[in-house]
Design a protein around this motif. Sequence first.
Motif, PDB file in Angstrom:
ATOM      1  N   SER A  47       0.851  -1.182   0.000  1.00  0.00           N
ATOM      2  CA  SER A  47       0.000   0.000   0.000  1.00  0.00           C
ATOM      3  C   SER A  47       0.890   1.236   0.000  1.00  0.00           C
ATOM      4  O   SER A  47       1.953   1.248   0.628  1.00  0.00           O
ATOM      5  CB  SER A  47      -0.895  -0.006   1.245  1.00  0.00           C
ATOM      6  N   LYS A  49       0.590   5.581   0.249  1.00  0.00           N
ATOM      7  CA  LYS A  49      -0.241   6.756   0.482  1.00  0.00           C
ATOM      8  C   LYS A  49       0.673   7.979   0.516  1.00  0.00           C
ATOM      9  O   LYS A  49       1.719   7.965   1.149  1.00  0.00           O
ATOM     10  CB  LYS A  49      -1.000   6.630   1.797  1.00  0.00           C
ATOM     11  N   GLU A 113      -4.191  -3.919   4.194  1.00  0.00           N
ATOM     12  CA  GLU A 113      -5.028  -2.808   4.671  1.00  0.00           C
ATOM     13  C   GLU A 113      -5.267  -2.896   6.176  1.00  0.00           C
ATOM     14  O   GLU A 113      -5.282  -1.884   6.871  1.00  0.00           O
ATOM     15  CB  GLU A 113      -6.343  -2.736   3.898  1.00  0.00           C
ATOM     16  N   GLU A 114      -5.443  -4.104   6.674  1.00  0.00           N
ATOM     17  CA  GLU A 114      -5.583  -4.300   8.125  1.00  0.00           C
ATOM     18  C   GLU A 114      -4.283  -3.906   8.831  1.00  0.00           C
ATOM     19  O   GLU A 114      -4.298  -3.273   9.890  1.00  0.00           O
ATOM     20  CB  GLU A 114      -5.942  -5.755   8.421  1.00  0.00           C
ATOM     21  N   VAL A 116      -2.072  -1.687   7.733  1.00  0.00           N
ATOM     22  CA  VAL A 116      -1.977  -0.223   7.671  1.00  0.00           C
ATOM     23  C   VAL A 116      -2.830   0.403   8.769  1.00  0.00           C
ATOM     24  O   VAL A 116      -2.397   1.319   9.468  1.00  0.00           O
ATOM     25  CB  VAL A 116      -2.388   0.306   6.277  1.00  0.00           C
ATOM     26  N   ARG A 117      -4.055  -0.095   8.947  1.00  0.00           N
ATOM     27  CA  ARG A 117      -4.939   0.437   9.992  1.00  0.00           C
ATOM     28  C   ARG A 117      -4.327   0.276  11.379  1.00  0.00           C
ATOM     29  O   ARG A 117      -4.394   1.173  12.216  1.00  0.00           O
ATOM     30  CB  ARG A 117      -6.305  -0.248   9.938  1.00  0.00           C
TER      31      ARG A 117
END
Length: 178
Positions: A47, A49, A113-114, A116-117
Amino acid sequence: MIKIDRKKKGYFCLQVKGNQKTLKEDIEDYFADKEFRKKLKEEGMYSRKTEKQRGRLKTREYYYTEETEWLIKRNKEWKEVKGIGASILTTEENGKNQEQKRYYITNTAGGVEEFVRAVRGHWAIESYHWILDVTFREDANKTLNKNAARNLNILRKLAISILEELPFRKKFSRRIKR
């Protein structure tokens, strides 16, 4: 040494630091391989950003894998680890780049994604504690009574919420507004 209460069966996403030197070096070496990182990108375990903050361009890259068998074989103490990840923060300011790499272990398997959270959520909490300490010098508080300490903590958090809503909030620091 990191102590994990295995009886409570909670979830963790822990940053690996210098006090776990061998573990950190192993994970650093694992993510240093460019071909491996390329493979993670292709598998969707990556990921990226980018955001602009205070005149700086910040790019956060996250790599995550659930291939942890090699880690568990090396050290049985990490048998709960189901995933490892790397976070690379590149900050560009005035044409200069600065890079920070952090490595994590987790006992949940949930994809990038988990991961990253979990990492970003941790820093949100750290940021909040920093605000409490800078604005109210909470770390210097020596209240011994547990109920009084808990009540003061609640009042400080309420005060921060109020300070954030004041109409002149951008002109002054929280400390001055307090």
